[in-house]
Design a protein around this motif. Structure first.
Motif, short mmCIF file in Angstrom:
data_model
loop_
_atom_site.label_atom_id
_atom_site.label_comp_id
_atom_site.label_asym_id
_atom_site.label_seq_id
_atom_site.Cartn_x
_atom_site.Cartn_y
_atom_site.Cartn_z
N HIS A 251 3.69 -4.01 -7.09
CA HIS A 251 3.53 -3.33 -8.54
C HIS A 251 2.61 -2.40 -8.46
O HIS A 251 1.55 -2.62 -8.10
CB HIS A 251 3.17 -4.72 -9.51
CG HIS A 251 4.06 -5.54 -9.38
ND1 HIS A 251 5.37 -5.48 -10.21
CD2 HIS A 251 4.21 -7.02 -9.17
CE1 HIS A 251 6.17 -6.60 -10.23
NE2 HIS A 251 5.41 -7.64 -9.37
N VAL A 252 2.81 -1.35 -9.26
CA VAL A 252 2.03 -0.13 -9.37
C VAL A 252 0.83 -0.63 -10.36
O VAL A 252 1.12 -1.16 -11.26
CB VAL A 252 2.80 1.07 -9.76
CG1 VAL A 252 3.14 0.98 -11.13
CG2 VAL A 252 1.88 2.17 -9.49
N SER A 270 9.40 -1.50 -4.71
CA SER A 270 10.58 -2.40 -5.31
C SER A 270 10.18 -3.89 -4.88
O SER A 270 10.92 -4.65 -5.54
CB SER A 270 11.76 -1.99 -4.85
OG SER A 270 11.91 -2.14 -3.37
N ALA A 271 9.59 -4.21 -3.93
CA ALA A 271 8.91 -5.31 -3.45
C ALA A 271 7.82 -5.65 -2.64
O ALA A 271 7.23 -4.62 -2.26
CB ALA A 271 10.17 -6.06 -2.52
N PRO A 272 7.22 -6.80 -2.78
CA PRO A 272 5.71 -6.85 -2.21
C PRO A 272 5.86 -6.83 -0.68
O PRO A 272 6.84 -7.06 0.16
CB PRO A 272 5.72 -8.30 -2.32
CG PRO A 272 6.24 -8.81 -3.64
CD PRO A 272 7.70 -8.13 -3.46
N ASN A 273 4.79 -6.04 -0.12
CA ASN A 273 4.91 -5.95 1.51
C ASN A 273 3.60 -6.05 2.01
O ASN A 273 2.80 -5.20 2.29
CB ASN A 273 5.37 -4.30 1.66
CG ASN A 273 5.78 -4.19 3.16
OD1 ASN A 273 5.26 -4.85 4.06
ND2 ASN A 273 6.36 -3.33 3.47
N PRO A 274 3.24 -7.40 2.22
CA PRO A 274 1.81 -7.80 2.43
C PRO A 274 1.45 -7.27 3.89
O PRO A 274 0.33 -7.05 4.23
CB PRO A 274 1.67 -9.28 2.33
CG PRO A 274 3.28 -9.74 2.30
CD PRO A 274 3.82 -8.47 1.72
N GLU A 275 2.35 -7.37 4.79
CA GLU A 275 2.53 -6.73 6.04
C GLU A 275 1.85 -5.28 6.39
O GLU A 275 0.68 -5.01 6.98
CB GLU A 275 3.38 -7.24 6.81
CG GLU A 275 3.36 -6.91 8.43
CD GLU A 275 4.74 -6.96 9.30
OE1 GLU A 275 4.47 -6.64 10.37
OE2 GLU A 275 5.68 -7.47 8.60
N LEU A 276 2.48 -4.63 5.46
CA LEU A 276 1.86 -3.03 5.57
C LEU A 276 0.95 -2.79 4.78
O LEU A 276 -0.08 -2.15 5.41
CB LEU A 276 3.24 -2.32 4.86
CG LEU A 276 2.85 -0.59 4.33
CD1 LEU A 276 2.71 -0.12 5.99
CD2 LEU A 276 3.94 -0.11 3.66
N ALA A 277 0.42 -3.43 3.89
CA ALA A 277 -0.74 -3.59 3.05
C ALA A 277 -1.84 -3.85 4.16
O ALA A 277 -2.83 -3.27 4.01
CB ALA A 277 -0.69 -4.51 1.95
N SER A 278 -1.77 -4.89 4.94
CA SER A 278 -2.73 -5.50 5.81
C SER A 278 -2.76 -4.37 6.93
O SER A 278 -4.07 -4.28 7.25
CB SER A 278 -2.22 -6.72 6.38
OG SER A 278 -3.10 -7.07 7.59
N ILE A 279 -1.88 -3.68 7.43
CA ILE A 279 -2.02 -2.54 8.51
C ILE A 279 -2.89 -1.59 7.88
O ILE A 279 -3.69 -0.98 8.46
CB ILE A 279 -0.75 -2.12 8.81
CG1 ILE A 279 0.20 -3.14 9.73
CG2 ILE A 279 -0.82 -0.80 9.64
CD1 ILE A 279 1.29 -2.89 9.98
N ILE A 280 -2.71 -1.20 6.46
CA ILE A 280 -3.21 -0.04 5.98
C ILE A 280 -4.94 -0.30 5.85
O ILE A 280 -5.89 0.47 5.88
CB ILE A 280 -2.57 0.39 4.65
CG1 ILE A 280 -1.22 0.91 5.00
CG2 ILE A 280 -3.38 1.37 3.75
CD1 ILE A 280 -0.33 1.25 3.75
#
Length: 600
Positions: A251-252, A270-280
C-alpha cells in the motif's frame, strides 16, 4: 532541416550523422538561406536587411544581440501581436529558461517544426528500462494564450496515448567509436502519469517507488542535470524506510493523494512484497551509502546526467553513489536550440565533448579572451566567425540563428574547441561567460570560481567530508569588500557530525584564494583592496531551500541549476538564516612570481 529518415533504423541515423558533419559548411549555408528566405517578410529582418537576404548582407547588417535587445519583440508576441514580426510560422510555445544563470527567466520562441527537430536527438536504450527522473513545472499562458513552459514540460506534455513520443540517443551499453553510433528506442520505467504529476514531491516519491519495485529491470538511471539526480538520492536517503514499508505492505503512503500518481503506482504496487522490502532495507541501512545506486539497481549500466560546466563539481558524488557505473553526459542543448551530441558517451566525464549538429540552427561564434590582468571585458575586439572556422584549443561564445525567430542571438555560454568530427567541430562546455564576483579590478568568472573551489574541497576528503553544493556573493558591508562562499557539507559516513575543524576551513579559504588569478591575489596584498575570503558553512538542506525559492518563482525542478553567485536579497536571507559557522583566510596569497613573469 534534417532529411526524413526512420530514427529506429540505426544505419539511417548513422548515415544522417555522417552526412551533416561531413558537409557542415554546405549545410550551414543552406540552413541560413532557408531561415532568411522563409522569414524575409518578418518585421525584424526587413528592418535590418532592407530587402537583401544574402549571407553577406546578413553578416554586415544584422547585429549580434542579447535577450535584452530582443525582449520587446517577445513581449509584443506575448501581448497578442502576430508571430510574423519575427517568424513566418506560429509560435506554439514560449520556452521559459531556468532563470538561475542570469537571474531572470527568459522566454524563448519555439515553433512546432523546431520542436519536432529536437525530439529526434534525445534519449533511449533498447535493453531493460530507464529510471530517468523528470518533473512537470507549472505552466502559464501569455495574454495571447501562448503556453509558457520549460523544455522538460514540453517533452512530457508530448507523451500521451494519442501521441506516442519516442526518444532516442546513443546507446551507452555499447563501446561506441566515433564511426559506429546507433540510436535505440528507450522505455521509461515509471508511467507518464507520475512524471506529469504537478506535485514534485509526490512525483519523486512515486518514481522512486516504481524504480525500486522494478529494480531488476532498470538498465540506467539519471536526470537532466547531475544536481537534480543527487537531489533524488538525498530524497531517497530521507524516505527509504517509508518506501520499504509501502513495498512490504503493498500500500502506498496515505499522503500520496494525487490521482495521477495513484493511477500510475497502482500498476506496480498491487501486493505485499516483504522479501523485496527486506533487500532494499538491508542496503539502505548500511553505514555508508557508497555504491548505493549499483546496490539497489544491480543491472544498471550507467548514470545519465549533464556533468559539464558548473555540474562538474557533482561528479565525485555521482561516482561515489554509482560505485563505478559510467557517468554519461549525452547532449548539449538549451531553450534556444539543440547544439550537439556526445558521440563517445563512455568517455570520462571530464573529457566530454559535444559534436555540433550543423542542421539544427545557423551557428556563429565570438572568441572569448580573458584579459584579466587589465580587468577588461572578456570579449576583446570580438569577431564573429562561422562554425567551420573555429580553432582547436580556443574558447568561444555561440551565437545562434534559429528557425523559430532568433537572429544572431548570444547564448552566454563558453565552449572550448577540442577537435572535429568529420568537418563539424567538437566542443567542451566550459561554463557561462559571466563575471560572478568582482570587487576592485578583479573579475572572477564561473569557470575560475569552480576550479578554485574544486582545488579547495580536496582538503575535506581526508576528514571524510564532501562539498554538497556551494554559491557565492561579494560582501561590501565592510571595507574592503570580500568574497563570501556558502558551503553545504556532507559526509560519506552515515550519521557523522558535520563539524570540520576551523583550521581545515581556513586552509580551504586560502586554497580558493591561491587558485584565483593574479589580479585578485594582487588586490589581496595587505588587505588594501580586497579583504580575506570567507566560507560560511550552512546547515544540511540549505540548498534545497534555495532551490524551493527559485522554483516558487517559476524555475523548473528538472532544469534548476544552483546559481554560482547570488544577488537576490530574498535568496541571500535564506542562506544567511542557515549559516552554522564562519571561517576566513588567515594568509595572504602570493602574486609576485606571476607579476614578474607577466611584466616580461
Amino acid at each position: 532541416m534534417l532529411p526524413k529518415f526512420d530514427p529506429a533504423n540505426h544505419k539511417a541515423c548513422l548515415s544522417v550523422l555522417e552526412d551533416v558533419t561531413t558537409n557542415a559548411k554546405q549545410i550551414q549555408d543552406s540552413v541560413l538561406e532557408a531561415i532568411l528566405s522563409r522569414n524575409a517578410k518578418t518585421e525584424y529582418l526587413r528592418g535590418f536587411l532592407k530587402g537583401k537576404f544574402d549571407k553577406q548582407s546578413f553578416k554586415k547588417n544584422l547585429p549580434v544581440i542579447t535577450y535584452e535587445d530582443y525582449r520587446s519583440y517577445i513581449d509584443r508576441i506575448a501581448n497578442g501581436e502576430s508571430f510574423d514580426i519575427i517568424c513566418d510560422r506560429p509560435i506554439t510555445v514560449l520556452l521559459v529558461s531556468s532563470g538561475t544563470s542570469g537571474g531572470v527567466p527568459k522566454l524563448i520562441p519555439l515553433t512546432a517544426e523546431d520542436m519536432e527537430q529536437r525530439n529526434l536527438h534525445i534519449k533511449g536504450l533498447s535493453e531493460g528500462k530507464s529510471l530517468l527522473f523528470y518533473f512537470l513545472t507549472k505552466e502559464s499562458e501569455t495574454a495571447s494564450r501562448i503556453p509558457v513552459r520549460t523544455m522538460i514540460t514540453c517533452v512530457l506534455k508530448s507523451v500521451t496515448p494519442a501521441n506516442k513520443f519516442i526518444w532516442y540517443t546513443f546507446a551507452p551499453g555499447e563501446l561506441l567509436s566515433a564511426t559506429t553510433v546507433s540510436l535505440l528506442e528507450r522505455i521509461q520505467i515509471s508511467p507518464i502519469e507520475i512524471a506529469t504529476c504537478p506535485d514534485t514531491t509526490q512525483s519523486m516519491y512515486c518514481q522512486l517507488l516504481c524504480g525500486l519495485i522494478q529494480r531488476g529491470n532498470v538498465s540506467r538511471l539519471g536526470a537532466p542535470f547531475a544536481s537534480s539526480f543527487l537531489k533524488v538520492i538525498n530524497f531517497l536517503g530521507d524516505h527509504w524506510s517509508e518506501l520499504c514499508s509501502n513495498i512490504k505492505t503493498g500500500h502506498v503512503s496515505p499522503w500520496i493523494k494525487d490521482a495521477q500518481c495513484l493511477s500510475g503506482i497502482s500498476k506496480f504496487l498491487s501486493a505485499p512484497n516483504p522479501e523485496l522490502a527486506s533487500i532494499i532495507e538491508k542496503e539502505c541501512s548500511k553505514t555508508s551509502w557508497e555504491a548505493i545506486v549499483r546496490r539497489l539497481w544491480p543491472n544498471a549500466k550507467c548514470i545519465e546526467a549533464v556533468v559539464t560546466g558548473s555540474m562538474s563539481q557533482y561528479i565525485p558524488m555521482l561516482e561515489f553513489y554509482g560505485g563505478g557505473l559510467p557517468v554519461i553526459s549525452l547532449f548539449y542543448g538549451s531553450s534556444e536550440c539543440l547544439f550537439g551530441l556526445n558521440v563517445n558517451p563512455l568517455c570520462k566525464p571530464c573529457d566530454v565533448s559535444y559534436t555540433t549538429v550543423p542542421s539544427m540552427a545557423y551557428f556563429e561564434f565570438l572568441e572569448v579572451k580573458k584579459d584579466q590582468e587589465a580587468g577588461h571585458d572578456p570579449l576583446v575586439n570580438p569577431v564573429v566567425i562561422d562554425l567551420v572556422d573555429v580553432k582547436v584549443g580556443h574558447d568561444y561564445e555561440p551565437v545562434v540563428t534559429t528557425f523559430s525567430g532568433l537572429y544572431r542571438y548570444r547564448l552566454g555560454d563558453v565552449l572550448r574547441v577540442t577537435g572535429f568530427y568529420n568537418n563539424a567541430p567538437q566542443f567542451h562546455f566550459v561554463g557561462r561567460n559571466k563575471v560572478v564576483l568582482s570587487i576592485d579590478m578583479d573579475k572572477t568568472y564561473e569557470e575560475d570560481l569552480l576550479n578554485a573551489v574544486t582545488n579547495a574541497k580536496l582538503l575535506l576528503e581526508p576528514h571524510d567530508f564532501v562539498l554538497i553544493d556551494f554559491t557565492s556573493r561579494v560582501d561590501f558591508s565592510s571595507y574592503p569588500g570580500h568574497y563570501v562562499l556558502y558551503w553545504e557539507l556532507g559526509s560519506k559516513v552515515k550519521d557523522k557530525k558535520i563539524e570540520p575543524e576551523r583550521k581545515v576551513l581556513e586552509e580551504c579559504c586560502f586554497t580558493v584564494e591561491e587558485s584565483l588569478d593574479s589580479v585578485y591575489r594582487k588586490g589581496r596584498k595587505n588587505d588594501k583592496n580586497i579583504g580575506p575570503l570567507e566560507i560560511k558553512v550552512v546547515r544540511r538542506g540549505a540548498f534545497d531551500e534555495l532551490m524551493s525559492f527559485f522554483v516558487s518563482r517559476g524555475t523548473s525542478v528538472s532544469q534548476y541549476k544552483t546559481p554560482r553567485s547570488v544577488k537576490n536579497e530574498e535568496a541571500l536571507k535564506i542562506l544567511e538564516a542557515t549559516v552554522v559557522s564562519k571561517s576566513f583566510s588567515r594568509k595572504v596569497p602570493s602574486w609576485e612570481l606571476h607579476e614578474l613573469h607577466s611584466s616580461r
